[in-house]
Design an enzyme around this catalytic site. Structure first.
Site, PDB file in Angstrom:
ATOM      1  N   SER A  10       1.022   3.979  -3.669  1.00 55.30           N
ATOM      2  CA  SER A  10       1.037   2.693  -2.968  1.00 55.30           C
ATOM      3  C   SER A  10       2.166   1.814  -3.465  1.00 55.30           C
ATOM      4  O   SER A  10       2.582   1.899  -4.631  1.00 55.30           O
ATOM      5  CB  SER A  10      -0.302   1.993  -3.210  1.00 55.30           C
ATOM      6  N   TYR A  57      -7.027  -2.019  -8.285  1.00 53.53           N
ATOM      7  CA  TYR A  57      -6.615  -0.960  -7.348  1.00 53.53           C
ATOM      8  C   TYR A  57      -5.164  -0.561  -7.614  1.00 53.53           C
ATOM      9  O   TYR A  57      -4.840   0.625  -7.756  1.00 53.53           O
ATOM     10  CB  TYR A  57      -6.764  -1.428  -5.894  1.00 53.53           C
ATOM     11  N   LYS A  74      -3.281   3.134  -9.130  1.00 50.85           N
ATOM     12  CA  LYS A  74      -2.163   3.879  -8.559  1.00 50.85           C
ATOM     13  C   LYS A  74      -1.041   4.043  -9.591  1.00 50.85           C
ATOM     14  O   LYS A  74      -0.418   5.101  -9.683  1.00 50.85           O
ATOM     15  CB  LYS A  74      -1.640   3.195  -7.292  1.00 50.85           C
TER      16      LYS A  74
END
Length: 340
Positions: A126, A151, A155
């Site tokens: 991402s 989040y 990644k």
């Protein structure tokens, strides 16, 4: 016919990638625990391609079940790993859920993949790995800054885990695709984004508001340092994104990679503000969307859009659809599932 495993293959991006893989002649096996997806998506994939992929309902946190799966499917030529929790806002509220789900499952997958004869691994990364980048558009060489959300951190850590594993396992070939903001739906309207409960992403909230499911869209902040005060993102049509996964996979299968861990930005190279996305929806739908300005949301970065030159030149891939194309497909999908 090479067999490809797609984890999270009934999810939004996963399902569209399964379609593109099957269109290119690959045999696809899907693993999904259905925690954030629906078994009906399998019917949509079959409707588009005429082929029903092999499906295994499996929680990747169940290490024993995953090992058993690979004993049954030891002829897999490549893995595309989507399965992960993905909402920025939810990750701020539930960090441990995100660390457990996104990192443990990645580790278990890599351990299993290393036992295969050929270890080709595409990681769903991402643009959040860049945090709030200093310069726009963002290149792959931009510094990876402290993540703005758990989040985003999963990644970043996920890429580090893969990179470190590649260093000591020369037979593991991996590509991390750092994608920006996937939106839209398949043009057939057979598959699309299916958020469970209140949508965490902008476009499904827009289309649900347009369909009358939501009274009003909240725009989180209009006082950012952007032309209209709202956050800017690089919105990429999900079909374009799905095709990038197939191209990256083929790069590994054909041994064209220059190192055994590579990263590519996958976006359009164009930044669009929240208000511009609303204007695009109004244009393609013929509506005037009801929205209000709300306070800023924790974890949101001001702007992020991609420099896609590396993916364009090295992968030979380029996004083709416009924002209006993507919004129209998203609206077509919303109308179909709501019988409008």
């Amino acid at each position: 016919m090479k067999k490809i495993l797609v984890t999270g293959g009934l999810g939004f991006i996963g399902s569209h990638t399964v379609v593109e893989l099957q269109n290119e002649g690959y045999e696809v096996v899907i693993i999904d625990d259905l925690s954030n997806s629906s078994i009906q998506v399998l019917e949509g994939i079959t409707s588009i391609t005429g082929i029903t992929p092999i499906f295994e309902k499996l929680d990747l946190k169940d290490k024993a079940a995953l090992e058993q799966f690979f004993q049954s499917h030891n002829d897999i030529s490549g893995v595309i790993h989507f399965a992960a929790s993905k909402a920025v806002g939810e990750s701020v509220d539930k960090p441990l859920l995100y660390y457990e789900n996104n990192l443990n499952t990645l580790i278990y997958m890599l351990k299993a993949v290393l036992k295969l004869e050929t270890s080709n691994f595409i990681f769903s990364s991402s643009c959040t790995v860049y945090g709030q980048a200093d310069e726009m558009p963002i290149t792959e060489s931009a510094p990876v800054k402290p993540a703005e959300s758990p989040y985003g951190n999963t990644k970043q850590i996920g890429e580090e885990i893969i990179k470190d594993t590649c260093k000591v396992n020369v037979n593991l070939n991996a590509v991390a695709l750092r994608y920006f903001n996937p939106i839209g739906a398949h043009p057939s309207a057979e598959i699309g984004e299916l958020p469970i409960g209140v949508p965490q992403n902008l476009v499904p909230f827009i289309t649900q508001t347009g369909a009358g499911l939501r009274e009003c869209l909240s725009v989180f902040g209009d006082d950012y340092k952007t032309p209209d005060g709202t956050c800017i993102r690089d919105y990429i049509h999900v079909v374009d994104l799905a095709k990038a996964h197939v191209v990256a996979l083929e790069r590994l299968l054909e041994n064209n990679n220059q190192s055994n861990f590579e990263t590519f930005n996958v976006g359009t190279g164009v930044g669009s503000s929240v208000l511009e996305v609303i204007q695009s929806f109004n244009k393609v739908s013929g509506q005037s969307l009801n929205y209000k300005i709300a306070p800023r949301r924790e974890g949101d970065i001001v702007k992020a859009f991609a420099n896609t030159e590396k993916a364009n030149a090295v992968l030979g891939w380029k996004a083709k659809s416009t924002l209006d194309d993507a919004m129209l497909s998203a609206w077509k999908w919303e109308r179909k599932i709501r019988n409008l």
